[in-house]
Design a protein around this motif. Sequence first.
Motif, PDB file in Angstrom:
ATOM      1  N   GLU A  27       0.834  -1.203   0.000  1.00  0.00           N
ATOM      2  CA  GLU A  27       0.000   0.000   0.000  1.00  0.00           C
ATOM      3  C   GLU A  27       0.869   1.255   0.000  1.00  0.00           C
ATOM      4  O   GLU A  27       0.611   2.214  -0.720  1.00  0.00           O
ATOM      5  CB  GLU A  27      -0.904  -0.024   1.244  1.00  0.00           C
ATOM      6  CG  GLU A  27      -1.977   1.043   1.223  1.00  0.00           C
ATOM      7  CD  GLU A  27      -2.909   0.896   2.420  1.00  0.00           C
ATOM      8  OE1 GLU A  27      -2.439   0.441   3.488  1.00  0.00           O
ATOM      9  OE2 GLU A  27      -4.090   1.236   2.282  1.00  0.00           O
ATOM     10  N   LYS A  28       1.935   1.199   0.793  1.00  0.00           N
ATOM     11  CA  LYS A  28       2.856   2.331   0.876  1.00  0.00           C
ATOM     12  C   LYS A  28       3.509   2.576  -0.481  1.00  0.00           C
ATOM     13  O   LYS A  28       3.643   3.704  -0.935  1.00  0.00           O
ATOM     14  CB  LYS A  28       3.927   2.024   1.931  1.00  0.00           C
ATOM     15  CG  LYS A  28       4.675   3.241   2.413  1.00  0.00           C
ATOM     16  CD  LYS A  28       5.577   2.833   3.549  1.00  0.00           C
ATOM     17  CE  LYS A  28       6.517   3.969   3.912  1.00  0.00           C
ATOM     18  NZ  LYS A  28       7.483   3.569   4.922  1.00  0.00           N
ATOM     19  N   LEU A  80       2.315   1.833  -3.326  1.00  0.00           N
ATOM     20  CA  LEU A  80       1.340   2.308  -4.319  1.00  0.00           C
ATOM     21  C   LEU A  80       0.996   3.777  -4.119  1.00  0.00           C
ATOM     22  O   LEU A  80       0.728   4.491  -5.078  1.00  0.00           O
ATOM     23  CB  LEU A  80       0.041   1.491  -4.239  1.00  0.00           C
ATOM     24  CG  LEU A  80       0.146  -0.006  -4.529  1.00  0.00           C
ATOM     25  CD1 LEU A  80      -1.229  -0.649  -4.499  1.00  0.00           C
ATOM     26  CD2 LEU A  80       0.817  -0.261  -5.864  1.00  0.00           C
ATOM     27  N   THR A  81       1.008   4.200  -2.862  1.00  0.00           N
ATOM     28  CA  THR A  81       0.566   5.569  -2.589  1.00  0.00           C
ATOM     29  C   THR A  81       1.703   6.586  -2.610  1.00  0.00           C
ATOM     30  O   THR A  81       1.460   7.774  -2.701  1.00  0.00           O
ATOM     31  CB  THR A  81      -0.157   5.666  -1.235  1.00  0.00           C
ATOM     32  OG1 THR A  81       0.661   5.037  -0.245  1.00  0.00           O
ATOM     33  CG2 THR A  81      -1.509   5.002  -1.276  1.00  0.00           C
ATOM     34  N   HIS A  82       2.937   6.095  -2.497  1.00  0.00           N
ATOM     35  CA  HIS A  82       4.077   7.011  -2.552  1.00  0.00           C
ATOM     36  C   HIS A  82       4.849   6.788  -3.842  1.00  0.00           C
ATOM     37  O   HIS A  82       5.179   5.657  -4.169  1.00  0.00           O
ATOM     38  CB  HIS A  82       5.011   6.805  -1.364  1.00  0.00           C
ATOM     39  CG  HIS A  82       4.361   7.150  -0.063  1.00  0.00           C
ATOM     40  ND1 HIS A  82       3.576   6.258   0.626  1.00  0.00           N
ATOM     41  CD2 HIS A  82       4.357   8.293   0.657  1.00  0.00           C
ATOM     42  CE1 HIS A  82       3.122   6.839   1.724  1.00  0.00           C
ATOM     43  NE2 HIS A  82       3.580   8.072   1.765  1.00  0.00           N
ATOM     44  N   GLY A  86      -8.507   2.268 -10.807  1.00  0.00           N
ATOM     45  CA  GLY A  86      -7.687   2.921  -9.764  1.00  0.00           C
ATOM     46  C   GLY A  86      -8.206   2.765  -8.350  1.00  0.00           C
ATOM     47  O   GLY A  86      -7.802   3.514  -7.454  1.00  0.00           O
ATOM     48  N   ASP A  87      -9.092   1.805  -8.130  1.00  0.00           N
ATOM     49  CA  ASP A  87      -9.683   1.630  -6.804  1.00  0.00           C
ATOM     50  C   ASP A  87      -8.775   0.764  -5.915  1.00  0.00           C
ATOM     51  O   ASP A  87      -8.671  -0.450  -6.107  1.00  0.00           O
ATOM     52  CB  ASP A  87     -11.059   0.959  -6.979  1.00  0.00           C
ATOM     53  CG  ASP A  87     -11.836   0.882  -5.674  1.00  0.00           C
ATOM     54  OD1 ASP A  87     -11.196   0.841  -4.608  1.00  0.00           O
ATOM     55  OD2 ASP A  87     -13.077   0.843  -5.744  1.00  0.00           O
ATOM     56  N   GLN A  88      -8.143   1.400  -4.935  1.00  0.00           N
ATOM     57  CA  GLN A  88      -7.193   0.665  -4.079  1.00  0.00           C
ATOM     58  C   GLN A  88      -7.873  -0.279  -3.105  1.00  0.00           C
ATOM     59  O   GLN A  88      -7.297  -1.285  -2.701  1.00  0.00           O
ATOM     60  CB  GLN A  88      -6.295   1.645  -3.308  1.00  0.00           C
ATOM     61  CG  GLN A  88      -5.060   1.999  -4.107  1.00  0.00           C
ATOM     62  CD  GLN A  88      -3.944   2.581  -3.234  1.00  0.00           C
ATOM     63  OE1 GLN A  88      -3.875   2.348  -2.033  1.00  0.00           O
ATOM     64  NE2 GLN A  88      -3.097   3.373  -3.857  1.00  0.00           N
ATOM     65  N   ASN A  89      -9.102   0.049  -2.698  1.00  0.00           N
ATOM     66  CA  ASN A  89      -9.806  -0.884  -1.799  1.00  0.00           C
ATOM     67  C   ASN A  89     -10.134  -2.189  -2.531  1.00  0.00           C
ATOM     68  O   ASN A  89     -10.036  -3.277  -1.959  1.00  0.00           O
ATOM     69  CB  ASN A  89     -11.105  -0.252  -1.273  1.00  0.00           C
ATOM     70  CG  ASN A  89     -10.824   0.788  -0.204  1.00  0.00           C
ATOM     71  OD1 ASN A  89      -9.860   0.660   0.550  1.00  0.00           O
ATOM     72  ND2 ASN A  89     -11.632   1.836  -0.162  1.00  0.00           N
ATOM     73  N   TYR A  97      -8.353  -3.298  -4.880  1.00  0.00           N
ATOM     74  CA  TYR A  97      -7.065  -3.975  -5.039  1.00  0.00           C
ATOM     75  C   TYR A  97      -6.687  -4.738  -3.763  1.00  0.00           C
ATOM     76  O   TYR A  97      -6.130  -5.833  -3.824  1.00  0.00           O
ATOM     77  CB  TYR A  97      -5.973  -2.957  -5.400  1.00  0.00           C
ATOM     78  CG  TYR A  97      -4.713  -3.619  -5.924  1.00  0.00           C
ATOM     79  CD1 TYR A  97      -4.769  -4.527  -6.975  1.00  0.00           C
ATOM     80  CD2 TYR A  97      -3.470  -3.347  -5.363  1.00  0.00           C
ATOM     81  CE1 TYR A  97      -3.629  -5.151  -7.451  1.00  0.00           C
ATOM     82  CE2 TYR A  97      -2.319  -3.959  -5.837  1.00  0.00           C
ATOM     83  CZ  TYR A  97      -2.412  -4.870  -6.885  1.00  0.00           C
ATOM     84  OH  TYR A  97      -1.280  -5.495  -7.355  1.00  0.00           O
ATOM     85  N   TRP A 157      -0.264  -3.853  -9.927  1.00  0.00           N
ATOM     86  CA  TRP A 157      -1.080  -2.627  -9.907  1.00  0.00           C
ATOM     87  C   TRP A 157      -0.875  -1.835 -11.217  1.00  0.00           C
ATOM     88  O   TRP A 157      -1.815  -1.282 -11.773  1.00  0.00           O
ATOM     89  CB  TRP A 157      -0.676  -1.801  -8.690  1.00  0.00           C
ATOM     90  CG  TRP A 157      -1.285  -0.437  -8.595  1.00  0.00           C
ATOM     91  CD1 TRP A 157      -0.659   0.759  -8.835  1.00  0.00           C
ATOM     92  CD2 TRP A 157      -2.627  -0.104  -8.220  1.00  0.00           C
ATOM     93  NE1 TRP A 157      -1.519   1.806  -8.637  1.00  0.00           N
ATOM     94  CE2 TRP A 157      -2.738   1.296  -8.251  1.00  0.00           C
ATOM     95  CE3 TRP A 157      -3.739  -0.862  -7.861  1.00  0.00           C
ATOM     96  CZ2 TRP A 157      -3.904   1.967  -7.935  1.00  0.00           C
ATOM     97  CZ3 TRP A 157      -4.922  -0.192  -7.543  1.00  0.00           C
ATOM     98  CH2 TRP A 157      -4.992   1.196  -7.579  1.00  0.00           C
ATOM     99  N   HIS A 158       0.363  -1.822 -11.679  1.00  0.00           N
ATOM    100  CA  HIS A 158       0.667  -1.079 -12.912  1.00  0.00           C
ATOM    101  C   HIS A 158       0.382  -1.894 -14.165  1.00  0.00           C
ATOM    102  O   HIS A 158       0.154  -1.340 -15.228  1.00  0.00           O
ATOM    103  CB  HIS A 158       2.135  -0.636 -12.900  1.00  0.00           C
ATOM    104  CG  HIS A 158       2.467   0.246 -11.725  1.00  0.00           C
ATOM    105  ND1 HIS A 158       1.996   1.534 -11.613  1.00  0.00           N
ATOM    106  CD2 HIS A 158       3.192   0.006 -10.601  1.00  0.00           C
ATOM    107  CE1 HIS A 158       2.425   2.061 -10.468  1.00  0.00           C
ATOM    108  NE2 HIS A 158       3.156   1.144  -9.843  1.00  0.00           N
TER     109      HIS A 158
END
Lengths: 158, 183
Positions: free
Chosen positions: A32-33, A35-37, B24-27, B29, B66-67
């Motif tokens: 998560e870190k 992906l967000t940074h 782009g929905d991280q939840n 993911y 993710w990418h």
Amino acid sequence: MNKPDFETFLAESINNTDSEITPQKDLWPGIEKALTHAPVSQSKTILWPKLAGVAACSVAALLSVQLIFSGAEPATSVAMSDYFTQQKQTLLVQYQNQPALTDNWQQQLAELEDAERAIKQALENEPENPALLKMLAQVYQQQLDLINKVHAPKWQQI
Amino acid sequence: MLIDAKQAFTQLSEDTLITRVKSGDQNAYAALYELHVKRVYGLCLRLLADREHAEDATQEVFVQLWHKIASFEGQSQFSTWLHSVTSNIAISYLRKHKNWLQKVVSFEQSGMDEQSAADCQGLNGLDKLVLRLPERARMVFVLHAIEGYRHEEIASMLGMAVGSSKSQFHRARQLLKEWYENE
């Protein structure tokens, strides 16, 4: 009870293998870190001085290998280890109160010590393998060069 | 709150999750991660034979996924596609993390030591032996015997000849047999 023969064991084990294994720690926070940074790509800039240092040390190491292996007596890994360990300890004691020029030299030294262990492990199977003995000598020499390089003032100019 | 969101998302179908992740929905993911992390980690651990490396590689898989997920077009099952992505990332991880000496002299890393393999949780008897195999033999064995790849595919993935893949497989079997019979 007799254990099954290997072929039976293999076939049964493959059929019953659970493809899922639970990691022992929660990996999501790290993902998560990431992906967000936005990634900070510093590794290349850190790597170059290290590679340059290794290259410079390699020249010295090759010279030392020539010296070691040009002698009439075959150098064994044990004799070599004794000699370099003594040299290394002398240098570490000599420089113990002197500040180092880089912060990560101990990490670099640890990497070389890892390589030393890997070569020694290979030498256990082939104790007289000349290529392995040469590599061991190179790694030892690189350790000495690294310790000298980060402590001796003359290297600051390079 | 996040946990509630994750729980809500786990009720959704995988296809719906993938669609949401693509937007782009991280939840979504996080929920997709929950569905697949054990399988990804299992493959990474078997290929890399090192718990910490397997954890790192698993994280790398999900960061890269993710990418990459936008390129998943649904022509194969998502799990099959993810499996292929994971294998390639684990192989690439192993190459990247060889130390300079191993790169220069093509040293083959030995497998996990017997005690560490025995201490690994969630593994069956064969897995514990597989983790002790030397690197190339282990990767070929895992990909062929456990994951079902053909030697031609393995040769391409690992950058070796088909014959080498077959001989590494034979070597792996011999070692496993020897260790099993001496247990």
